[in-house]
Design an enzyme around this catalytic site. Sequence first.
Site, mmCIF file in Angstrom:
data_model
loop_
_atom_site.group_PDB
_atom_site.id
_atom_site.type_symbol
_atom_site.label_atom_id
_atom_site.label_comp_id
_atom_site.label_asym_id
_atom_site.label_seq_id
_atom_site.Cartn_x
_atom_site.Cartn_y
_atom_site.Cartn_z
ATOM 1 C CD GLU A 1 -2.710 -1.257 2.483
ATOM 2 O OE1 GLU A 1 -3.548 -0.370 2.693
ATOM 3 O OE2 GLU A 1 -2.487 -2.186 3.269
ATOM 4 C CB SER B 1 -5.787 -1.088 0.553
ATOM 5 O OG SER B 1 -5.579 0.042 1.350
ATOM 6 C CE1 TYR C 1 -7.137 3.811 -1.261
ATOM 7 C CE2 TYR C 1 -6.796 1.526 -1.854
ATOM 8 C CZ TYR C 1 -6.935 2.497 -0.893
ATOM 9 O OH TYR C 1 -6.873 2.168 0.429
ATOM 10 N NE ARG D 1 -13.055 2.545 6.392
ATOM 11 C CZ ARG D 1 -11.911 2.334 5.746
ATOM 12 N NH1 ARG D 1 -10.996 3.281 5.661
ATOM 13 N NH2 ARG D 1 -11.675 1.155 5.197
ATOM 14 C CG ASP E 1 -14.250 -1.302 6.154
ATOM 15 O OD1 ASP E 1 -14.599 -0.111 6.335
ATOM 16 O OD2 ASP E 1 -13.135 -1.627 5.723
ATOM 17 C CG ASN F 1 -7.851 0.670 7.965
ATOM 18 O OD1 ASN F 1 -6.827 0.962 8.557
ATOM 19 N ND2 ASN F 1 -7.974 0.761 6.657
ATOM 20 N N GLY G 1 -7.549 5.607 5.413
ATOM 21 C CA GLY G 1 -7.052 6.568 4.442
ATOM 22 C C GLY G 1 -7.252 7.999 4.916
#
Length: 304
Positions: free
Chosen positions: A19, A145, A208, A247, A249, A267, A271
């Site tokens: 990443e 990611s 992305y 975060r 998900d 996470n 980002g």
Amino acid sequence: MSSRTAARIAVLMGGRSAEREVSLVSGRECAAALREEGYEVIEVDAGPDLASVLISEKPDVAFNALHGRWGEDGCVQGLLEWLRIPYTHSGVLASALAMDKARAKEVFAAAGLPVAEGRLCCKAEVRSSHPIAPPYVVKPVNEGSSVGVYLVQECANGPALIADDMPERLLVEQYIPGRELTTAVMGGRAMAVTDIIADGWYDYHAKYSAGGSRHVVPAEIPEEITAACLDYALRAHDALGCRGVSRTDFRWDESRGLSGLYLLETNTQPGMTPTSLAPEQAAARGMSFGDLVRWMVEDASCDR
């Protein structure tokens, strides 16, 4: 710590994980915002000489904008603890737990959070036969990611044709159909729920590439699901021992209501560009990107 103290901030970015490019984008955006907030900023592309660079530069705080292995798995956190440099985001143990998807699932399940069924497999097993009944997802245990994630459809004739460079330990999980939701936690408070809408599988490209996905925040979903996402994200953050911003998900099979909501992963280094998911949720609550990065610097610490 505030900008009035003219703090010297080392923004750690790049590194050597899969990443790297994403991290460079996050780091540059954070560095620019921190300068706007009045901080003295040093941009550090984290390499094998990271310890000597930090000793030489003597930053007051390390802003950790690294993603992936070595940057969010407890490794750089341990180095910063050793050097006694306060840093943003989660500490050593929480970072290591969250990055190991199998261990994190065990923590979530023990906390009573809904997770998809799955099991650890070796690469040879995944290549030779279906480890579980399809549809299922194959992913590395310690990448983020959506790096190296494979979806094996229900109609698949054979097992996943995974790349040779995939690691030996893989997590195979039941595929949850439906919507991709995410909730950021900041300072012990869940911020919002975002509905991530992609044309097909929400993979690295969708995350992305320009136009790969769009974000609806706050998500237009039933109040029951919003409340559950906020509750589960905060409980996951606390169960892992996270601090700062995280975060979490989710996948939601709306045909099943609340029983169709599953926690995928948390996470600890989400980002960090102005249009990334966590900053978008902060903006929805009236916090600018500059406000967010300043708060993260002020929240930086060691030992917690």
